[in-house]
Scaffold this motif. Structure first.
Motif, short mmCIF file in Angstrom:
data_model
loop_
_atom_site.label_atom_id
_atom_site.label_comp_id
_atom_site.label_asym_id
_atom_site.label_seq_id
_atom_site.Cartn_x
_atom_site.Cartn_y
_atom_site.Cartn_z
N ILE A 61 100.76 89.62 -87.31
CA ILE A 61 100.24 89.01 -88.54
C ILE A 61 98.89 88.36 -88.29
O ILE A 61 97.95 88.49 -89.10
CB ILE A 61 101.26 87.98 -89.08
CG1 ILE A 61 102.55 88.69 -89.52
CG2 ILE A 61 100.66 87.17 -90.23
CD1 ILE A 61 103.68 87.76 -89.88
N GLU A 62 98.75 87.68 -87.17
CA GLU A 62 97.47 87.03 -86.84
C GLU A 62 96.36 88.08 -86.71
O GLU A 62 95.24 87.87 -87.22
CB GLU A 62 97.61 86.25 -85.53
CG GLU A 62 96.32 85.52 -85.13
CD GLU A 62 96.46 84.74 -83.83
OE1 GLU A 62 95.46 84.16 -83.39
OE2 GLU A 62 97.57 84.73 -83.25
N GLU A 63 96.67 89.19 -86.06
CA GLU A 63 95.68 90.26 -85.91
C GLU A 63 95.33 90.87 -87.27
O GLU A 63 94.16 91.14 -87.56
CB GLU A 63 96.23 91.34 -84.98
CG GLU A 63 95.28 92.50 -84.73
CD GLU A 63 93.99 92.08 -84.03
OE1 GLU A 63 92.90 92.47 -84.51
OE2 GLU A 63 94.08 91.35 -83.03
N ALA A 64 96.32 91.07 -88.10
CA ALA A 64 96.09 91.65 -89.43
C ALA A 64 95.20 90.75 -90.29
O ALA A 64 94.37 91.24 -91.07
CB ALA A 64 97.41 91.92 -90.13
N ASP A 65 95.37 89.45 -90.16
CA ASP A 65 94.62 88.50 -90.98
C ASP A 65 93.24 88.17 -90.42
O ASP A 65 92.45 87.48 -91.06
CB ASP A 65 95.43 87.21 -91.16
CG ASP A 65 96.63 87.40 -92.10
OD1 ASP A 65 96.60 88.38 -92.86
OD2 ASP A 65 97.56 86.57 -92.07
N THR A 66 92.97 88.64 -89.21
CA THR A 66 91.64 88.44 -88.62
C THR A 66 90.69 89.53 -89.13
O THR A 66 91.02 90.72 -89.08
CB THR A 66 91.71 88.51 -87.08
OG1 THR A 66 92.63 87.52 -86.61
CG2 THR A 66 90.34 88.26 -86.47
N LEU A 67 89.53 89.14 -89.63
CA LEU A 67 88.59 90.10 -90.19
C LEU A 67 88.15 91.10 -89.13
O LEU A 67 87.90 90.73 -87.98
CB LEU A 67 87.37 89.39 -90.76
CG LEU A 67 87.61 88.56 -92.03
CD1 LEU A 67 86.34 87.79 -92.39
CD2 LEU A 67 88.02 89.47 -93.19
N PRO A 68 88.05 92.39 -89.48
CA PRO A 68 87.59 93.38 -88.52
C PRO A 68 86.12 93.18 -88.18
O PRO A 68 85.36 92.63 -88.99
CB PRO A 68 87.81 94.71 -89.26
CG PRO A 68 87.83 94.35 -90.70
CD PRO A 68 88.41 92.97 -90.79
N PHE A 69 85.72 93.60 -87.00
CA PHE A 69 84.35 93.35 -86.53
C PHE A 69 83.37 94.42 -87.03
O PHE A 69 82.36 94.12 -87.65
CB PHE A 69 84.35 93.30 -85.00
CG PHE A 69 82.98 93.07 -84.41
CD1 PHE A 69 82.19 92.00 -84.81
CD2 PHE A 69 82.47 93.95 -83.46
CE1 PHE A 69 80.92 91.79 -84.27
CE2 PHE A 69 81.21 93.76 -82.91
CZ PHE A 69 80.44 92.68 -83.32
N LEU A 70 83.69 95.70 -86.81
CA LEU A 70 82.78 96.77 -87.19
C LEU A 70 83.35 97.66 -88.29
O LEU A 70 82.61 98.33 -89.00
CB LEU A 70 82.43 97.64 -85.97
CG LEU A 70 81.65 96.94 -84.85
CD1 LEU A 70 81.50 97.87 -83.66
CD2 LEU A 70 80.28 96.50 -85.35
N GLU A 71 84.67 97.69 -88.41
CA GLU A 71 85.29 98.58 -89.38
C GLU A 71 85.49 97.89 -90.73
O GLU A 71 85.52 96.66 -90.82
CB GLU A 71 86.66 99.07 -88.88
CG GLU A 71 86.66 99.67 -87.49
CD GLU A 71 86.95 98.63 -86.41
OE1 GLU A 71 87.09 97.44 -86.77
OE2 GLU A 71 86.98 98.99 -85.22
N GLU A 72 85.64 98.71 -91.76
CA GLU A 72 85.99 98.17 -93.09
C GLU A 72 87.43 97.67 -93.08
O GLU A 72 87.75 96.64 -93.64
CB GLU A 72 85.81 99.27 -94.14
CG GLU A 72 86.14 98.81 -95.56
CD GLU A 72 86.00 99.92 -96.58
OE1 GLU A 72 86.52 99.77 -97.70
OE2 GLU A 72 85.38 100.96 -96.25
#
Length: 339
Positions: A61-72
């Motif tokens: 969940i934490e990873e999913a809620d973290t904004l992606p760096f280069l991808e949409e």
């Protein structure tokens, strides 16, 4: 159902949460590959993977809620969702915060696609979290494919490798290679390589490249025997011996085919249709189809007498030290015995 979901993915209609459940690993892998292909910013190296037998759900969940760096959008695979099945809690190494997951499913991240994989035959439908997944996620049930679904999958798999295959030839391929998607995928890859990734698959190509399953040759052997075609029966028998099949194993497979004929005939008389019979007997629908379409199946009395004789032959084969091949050959050379 799985084909409809794949079509939506290919069209770019990708949902934030998927649940892949069932024991057909090839369908699970194919669904993930289709998601990767449909997301232009993602490749196999950028997929984020978690094993939920080793990592708590909070990390996903934490990873999913973290904004992606280069991808949409990022693609996250969370494998072994053990909390969706009835399990012995004393054997679980990780305690998952399922309440947090329930809250997150109500409002999943718009910048991530999270695929939960539950590679189990059955989930615990009584659990709140299971019911919530059914409501909020796209559920892909990866049960073994049968009938038209299986031939459609073969056609799509062939198309993905640049070749085309008709429904009739796809069914021939299933007949020869069996219904394992892994085995079929391997055979299609071999055919595509032979055809240099272009053209239409013919029956001749399938016959030349694909080794026939012993069960299907046993079907041909049994059918030839039943119709009194001694030369064809002996020819198929010798082919099987040259391929390394043992008389004891062949006797067992033939007896199994006879029993299948008896069961199918009995269920047909009770009004069962092909799919019902296949499900009841837990056999591939095509085997049932071949038996139902065979107008030359002997009477129930003869089938039972043949089965009794095969039991005697089985005892002979297991107790003799001589040429076992001859024992079964004598049986084939007298197809009318027992009438």
């Amino acid at each position: 159902m799985v084909n409809a979901i794949w079509k939506k993915i290919s069209n770019g209609n990708i949902e934030p949460v998927y649940l892949l459940t069932g024991i057909e690993q090839q369908l699970i892998d194919t669904t993930i590959q289709r998601l990767i292909k449909a997301m232009p910013d993602i490749d196999a190296a950028t997929v984020i993977r978690f094993d939920l037998e080793e990592t708590p759900i909070e990390a996903v969940i934490e990873e999913a809620d973290t904004l992606p760096f280069l991808e949409e959008r990022k693609l996250i695979i969370a494998n072994h969702a053990t909390f969706l099945k009835a399990a012995d809690k004393s054997k679980e190494k990780i305690v998952h915060n399922v309440s947090l997951l329930e809250q997150w499913l109500e409002n999943p991240s718009p910048t991530a696609v999270v695929v939960f994989v539950a590679p189990y035959e059955k989930l615990d439908g009584r659990k709140k979290i299971t019911k919530l997944f059914q409501q909020k996620a796209v559920v892909v049930e990866t049960s073994p494919l049968t009938g038209r679904d299986l031939t459609t999958w073969v056609q799509q798999e062939a198309a993905s490798r640049g070749i085309t295959i008709s429904g009739e030839i796809a069914q021939l391929l299933v007949t020869m290679a069996g219904d394992s998607l892994l085995a079929l995928s391997s055979e299609i890859a071999k055919i595509a390589m032979y055809m240099d990734g272009d053209g239409e698959v013919t029956g001749q190509i399938v016959e030349m490249l694909v080794p026939r399953q012993p069960e299907m040759d046993v079907f041909r052997l049994t059918d030839a025997y039943m119709t009194g075609n001694v030369p064809e029966t002996i020819k198929i028998y010798h082919d099987l011996l040259r391929n390394g099949e043992e008389p004891i194993m062949l006797t067992s497979l033939i007896a199994g085919q006879i029993r299948l004929m008896i069961h199918v005939s009995s269920l047909v008389k009770k009004g069962y249709h092909q799919q019902q019979i296949a499900k009841t007997l837990n056999v591939h629908p095509y085997r049932v189809k071949l038996i139902m379409e065979n107008r030359r199946i002997p009477s129930m009395q003869r089938l039972l007498r043949i089965l009794e004789r095969l039991a005697h032959i089985d005892h002979q084969l297991k107790s003799t030290g001589g040429k076992r091949e001859r024992v079964l050959e004598i049986f084939f050379m007298d197809p009318m015995r027992g009438e």
